[in-house]
Design a protein around this motif. Sequence first.
Motif, PDB file in Angstrom:
ATOM      1  N   LEU A  26       1.995   7.102  -1.634  1.00  0.00           N
ATOM      2  CA  LEU A  26       3.058   7.501  -1.633  1.00  0.00           C
ATOM      3  C   LEU A  26       4.119   6.346  -0.570  1.00  0.00           C
ATOM      4  O   LEU A  26       5.423   6.027  -0.797  1.00  0.00           O
ATOM      5  CB  LEU A  26       3.280   8.722  -1.284  1.00  0.00           C
ATOM      6  CG  LEU A  26       3.081   9.849  -2.133  1.00  0.00           C
ATOM      7  CD1 LEU A  26       3.130  11.247  -1.573  1.00  0.00           C
ATOM      8  CD2 LEU A  26       4.122   9.895  -3.147  1.00  0.00           C
ATOM      9  N   ASP A  27       3.259   6.007   0.670  1.00  0.00           N
ATOM     10  CA  ASP A  27       4.048   5.205   1.363  1.00  0.00           C
ATOM     11  C   ASP A  27       4.358   3.948   0.712  1.00  0.00           C
ATOM     12  O   ASP A  27       5.450   3.339   1.049  1.00  0.00           O
ATOM     13  CB  ASP A  27       3.253   4.953   2.597  1.00  0.00           C
ATOM     14  CG  ASP A  27       3.300   6.237   3.886  1.00  0.00           C
ATOM     15  OD1 ASP A  27       4.100   7.187   3.460  1.00  0.00           O
ATOM     16  OD2 ASP A  27       2.413   6.112   4.658  1.00  0.00           O
ATOM     17  N   ASP A  28       3.421   3.230  -0.216  1.00  0.00           N
ATOM     18  CA  ASP A  28       3.853   2.297  -0.861  1.00  0.00           C
ATOM     19  C   ASP A  28       4.906   2.371  -1.692  1.00  0.00           C
ATOM     20  O   ASP A  28       5.679   1.482  -1.838  1.00  0.00           O
ATOM     21  CB  ASP A  28       2.447   1.679  -1.475  1.00  0.00           C
ATOM     22  CG  ASP A  28       1.219   1.240  -0.555  1.00  0.00           C
ATOM     23  OD1 ASP A  28       1.652   1.026   0.317  1.00  0.00           O
ATOM     24  OD2 ASP A  28       0.252   1.248  -1.327  1.00  0.00           O
ATOM     25  N   ALA A  29       4.752   3.364  -2.445  1.00  0.00           N
ATOM     26  CA  ALA A  29       5.882   3.637  -3.292  1.00  0.00           C
ATOM     27  C   ALA A  29       7.290   3.531  -2.601  1.00  0.00           C
ATOM     28  O   ALA A  29       8.405   3.205  -3.318  1.00  0.00           O
ATOM     29  CB  ALA A  29       5.796   4.979  -4.300  1.00  0.00           C
ATOM     30  N   LEU A  30       7.403   4.036  -1.589  1.00  0.00           N
ATOM     31  CA  LEU A  30       8.649   4.290  -1.015  1.00  0.00           C
ATOM     32  C   LEU A  30       8.952   2.952   0.039  1.00  0.00           C
ATOM     33  O   LEU A  30       9.876   2.918   0.538  1.00  0.00           O
ATOM     34  CB  LEU A  30       8.373   5.470   0.108  1.00  0.00           C
ATOM     35  CG  LEU A  30       8.690   6.786  -0.565  1.00  0.00           C
ATOM     36  CD1 LEU A  30       8.071   7.906   0.531  1.00  0.00           C
ATOM     37  CD2 LEU A  30       9.835   7.103  -1.248  1.00  0.00           C
ATOM     38  N   GLY A  31       7.991   1.928  -0.224  1.00  0.00           N
ATOM     39  CA  GLY A  31       8.415   0.890   0.519  1.00  0.00           C
ATOM     40  C   GLY A  31       7.950   0.784   2.106  1.00  0.00           C
ATOM     41  O   GLY A  31       8.537   0.099   2.891  1.00  0.00           O
ATOM     42  N   LEU A  32       7.284   1.866   2.590  1.00  0.00           N
ATOM     43  CA  LEU A  32       6.856   2.192   4.062  1.00  0.00           C
ATOM     44  C   LEU A  32       5.795   1.243   4.583  1.00  0.00           C
ATOM     45  O   LEU A  32       5.642   1.132   5.685  1.00  0.00           O
ATOM     46  CB  LEU A  32       6.638   3.675   4.431  1.00  0.00           C
ATOM     47  CG  LEU A  32       7.751   4.511   3.879  1.00  0.00           C
ATOM     48  CD1 LEU A  32       7.264   5.938   4.158  1.00  0.00           C
ATOM     49  CD2 LEU A  32       9.057   3.997   4.682  1.00  0.00           C
TER      50      LEU A  32
END
Length: 38
Positions: A26-32
């Motif tokens: 999820l972090d990757d998908a949000l660019g975090l």
Amino acid sequence: MDEIALYAEVLTAVAVSERRLTLDELDDALGLRTSASR
């Protein structure tokens, strides 16, 4: 508009996954996360 774009990124990631996403995914998908921070 930024929130809508983030939501779309999460929906896209969920749509292509055959299972629940991990918090990291999820972090990757949000660019975090960047490749340097892994």
